[in-house]
Design an enzyme around this catalytic site. Structure first.
Site, PDB file in Angstrom:
ATOM      1  N   ALA A   1      39.733  44.605  42.543  1.00  0.00           N
ATOM      2  CA  ALA A   1      41.080  45.252  42.080  1.00  0.00           C
ATOM      3  C   ALA A   1      41.088  44.744  40.867  1.00  0.00           C
ATOM      4  CB  ALA A   1      42.573  44.395  42.643  1.00  0.00           C
ATOM      5  N   ALA A   2      39.796  44.460  39.304  1.00  0.00           N
ATOM      6  CA  ALA A   2      39.970  43.764  38.248  1.00  0.00           C
ATOM      7  C   ALA A   2      40.713  44.793  37.483  1.00  0.00           C
ATOM      8  CB  ALA A   2      38.531  43.273  37.777  1.00  0.00           C
ATOM      9  N   GLY A   3      40.299  45.787  37.595  1.00  0.00           N
ATOM     10  CA  GLY A   3      40.414  47.150  36.851  1.00  0.00           C
ATOM     11  C   GLY A   3      42.075  47.068  36.787  1.00  0.00           C
ATOM     12  N   ASP A   4      42.795  46.545  37.731  1.00  0.00           N
ATOM     13  CA  ASP A   4      43.815  46.969  37.913  1.00  0.00           C
ATOM     14  C   ASP A   4      45.096  45.952  37.282  1.00  0.00           C
ATOM     15  OD1 ASP A   4      43.096  49.718  38.904  1.00  0.00           O
ATOM     16  OD2 ASP A   4      42.839  48.591  41.410  1.00  0.00           O
TER      17      ASP A   4
END
Length: 304
Positions: A251-254
């Site tokens: 979920a890094a981009g989120d």
């Protein structure tokens, strides 16, 4: 329904995760993995990330009338997210994602969209007041593109800033793109949108300029552990990510996008906001899970 500074419109999934030594090749079975289940979905992940970092957040989404939907709603309430924009769908199940994570933190994901695919413009019309009362509208592409277009139209009607995280990658029409204020693709998504393979800062800048030519003034291209290329008008900078030992990049981009929305709501410029977002994303990849990996504000080093 209470209004909030940030409205996140998007997907909610339950993530079923298996952590293995390596990602299975087609036809391969990998034994010895560990299993856990987490709340996920790009929209929900971004809403939770923004709320944990101090954002005043409302979530617009569609959940199935099932155990996964009920659990998700309970978790949103626990995170302090306003849920007046959530619709319960009695016809479709809640979204599910099957995720495999290898020993280096890389992942592969398969999603059954369920109720997410049934979030339609008519549902949005019923909560237009939430969009009218927000400062920033943050969206992704795990809901129908026609719904994203409709929300963008309503946001423009009410003179609200629209941030689009164009994930998962797909082609988008120029009519939609020209109404986006900030777009935040990763390298793969930037290539899909522009045809330019993004491998370094030079190619990232070229892709950012190509997106600006489609009518988007502010572009952030995220590049994982390297950081992010930010272009605002003719000004640009490369924001380096803190060096960390990644265990799960799910979920890094989120987290990046949720943090970006919070920082922008607090009035900093897009370069400072991207720096804050890079720090939040770097913390998230040191932890397992999607929403579970999002940091709280007190965990962030220094101020924005």
């Amino acid at each position: 329904m209470d209004n909030a500074a940030i409205v996140v419109a998007g997907s909610s999934n339950t993530d079923m995760v298996i952590k293995t030594a390596h990602l299975p090749a087609p036809g391969e079975t990998v034994l010895g993995g560990s299993f856990f289940m987490n709340a996920g979905g790009k929209g929900a992940n971004q809403a939770v990330a923004a709320a944990r970092l101090g954002g005043d957040v409302t979530f617009i989404a569609k959940l199935g009338d099932d155990i996964f939907g009920k659990q998700a709603l309970h978790l949103f309430n626990d995170e302090g997210i306003k849920t007046g924009g959530i619709v319960v769908d009695t016809q479709n199940p809640s979204g599910i994602a099957l995720i495999t994570v290898d020993g280096k933190g890389e992942n592969c994901i398969a999603v059954a969209s369920g109720a997410n695919a049934a979030l339609l413009p008519a549902d949005i019309n019923a909560v237009e007041n939430l969009i009218a009362g927000a400062n920033i509208i943050l969206m992704q592409l795990e809901i129908p593109v026609e719904t994203v277009e409709h929300i963008t139209m309503l946001a423009k009607k009410h003179n609200k800033k629209v941030v689009l995280n164009p994930a998962p990658a797909c082609m988008l029409g120029n009519a939609l793109l020209k109404n986006i204020d900030i777009i935040t693709p990763n390298q793969t998504e930037a290539e899909v949108l522009t045809g330019i393979e993004v491998t370094d800062q030079t190619s990232a800048l070229a892709a950012a300029i190509a997106l600006q030519e489609k009518g988007i003034n502010q572009v952030i291209i995220t590049m994982g552990a390297y950081g992010a290329l930010v272009r605002d008008g003719k000004a640009f900078d490369f924001i380096r990510a803190p060096k960390v030992d990644a265990v799960d990049t799910t979920a890094a981009g989120d987290v990046f996008n949720g943090a970006l929305a919070v920082a922008l709501c607090e009035g900093v410029n897009i370069f400072e906001a991207a720096g804050f977002a890079c720090k939040a994303a770097a913390i998230s990849v040191t932890r397992l899970g999607a929403q579970a990996s999002a940091p709280y504000r007190h965990e962030m080093p220094g101020n924005i």
